[in-house]
Design an enzyme around this catalytic site. Sequence first.
Site, PDB file in Angstrom:
ATOM      1  CB  VAL A   1     128.313  30.224 -31.123  1.00 52.80           C
ATOM      2  CG1 VAL A   1     128.225  28.569 -31.375  1.00 52.80           C
ATOM      3  CG2 VAL A   1     129.162  30.757 -32.511  1.00 52.80           C
ATOM      4  CE  LYS A   2     126.157  24.770 -33.211  1.00 55.90           C
ATOM      5  NZ  LYS A   2     126.645  24.383 -34.558  1.00 55.90           N
ATOM      6  CG  ASP A   3     121.283  32.463 -30.638  1.00 54.34           C
ATOM      7  OD1 ASP A   3     120.910  31.451 -30.493  1.00 54.34           O
ATOM      8  OD2 ASP A   3     120.995  33.433 -29.587  1.00 54.34           O
TER       9      ASP A   3
END
Length: 359
Positions: free
Chosen positions: A43-45
């Site tokens: 999700v950090k992308d």
Amino acid sequence: MILYNDILGTVGNTPIVRINKLADHKRKNIFAKLEFFNPGKSVKDRIALNIISEAEAEGKLNKDSIILESSSGNTGIGLSIVSRVKGYPNIIVVDKNCPNEKIKLLKALGATIVMITTEKNDSEDLTERRIEFVNQARDILDHVFVPNQYENPNAPLAHYKHTGQEIINFMEETGIYFKAIFISVGTGGTISGISKRIKEFDPSIQIIGVEPLGSTLFGGEKGPYLQQGPGNYFQPKNLIYHDIDLGIKVSDQDAFNMCRRLALQEGILVGGSSGGVMHSAIDMCNEIAGNVLCVLPDGGEKYLDSIYSDKWLMEKGVVVEQQNINDVHILNIDGLTDYSEFIRKLRGVVLKDEDQGTL
């Protein structure tokens, strides 16, 4: 078929799938949003791309800029992908609790890696020490940009504009509406952004935050934990409680065993934060009158030597439930040409026959 100009075009629009076998015994409709479909497998992308794009638009980055960030791994991976595409050198500050697979990915993606280490408890959260190092380095190095995922408003904004909106689009397009959404909590960006957008759409949808037992984001006693990514001993500015209905805690043992169950029963390989979210949702689903969505933050490939290693879990004092163990069965072929006895026993293993399943 869609042609993207570069890999960054594939960030977001992650799929939602139904969970079948795990929830079947409770006859509940549980769904999962699979964030490991992002190019950096987490999700950090989303925040990495949004923070850097907004910084460029605001004139905070130029050709001489160095991107410097503290990370438990996933944000660092996302920032490294964005940095390679956009042409910035980057430094990622991790600590000794970071899984080795994440270190290998950061190296492969060209990040300069600094690892903070200590002789103290292996499971102690070192986030604040990483941030301390980053703040000093920013004052010494020239042309440094610190994304600061813990405070930068463009982190939750990424989830407000995209992740939250994608969930709304799914509900409107499929007619499957959620009564509750379970979200892992660490830096606060994911849950704060999603919750704000979801509550604007329908205030009755419950937003439930999940943190490791030992983290103090929702109060409680400070303690060690092994889940990588979720949890903190301090409250990040990006964690806004206003739209969060409930905060719950999950133990390493429950989170990691759920990871194993997701892989073995649903074919979904995820990290510890995802296991914690799914465990909490299944545990609570009978209290919720309707469909439940779990936002699963990352994939399990980065944890093959930890969560999916029986030896590592044993060393850390985590008990793996017997049904979640999948052994390798060794066949020594020296002087052996008749494999029939081994094969007959193998059939018992595959079919879970307790009388004939020992090799």
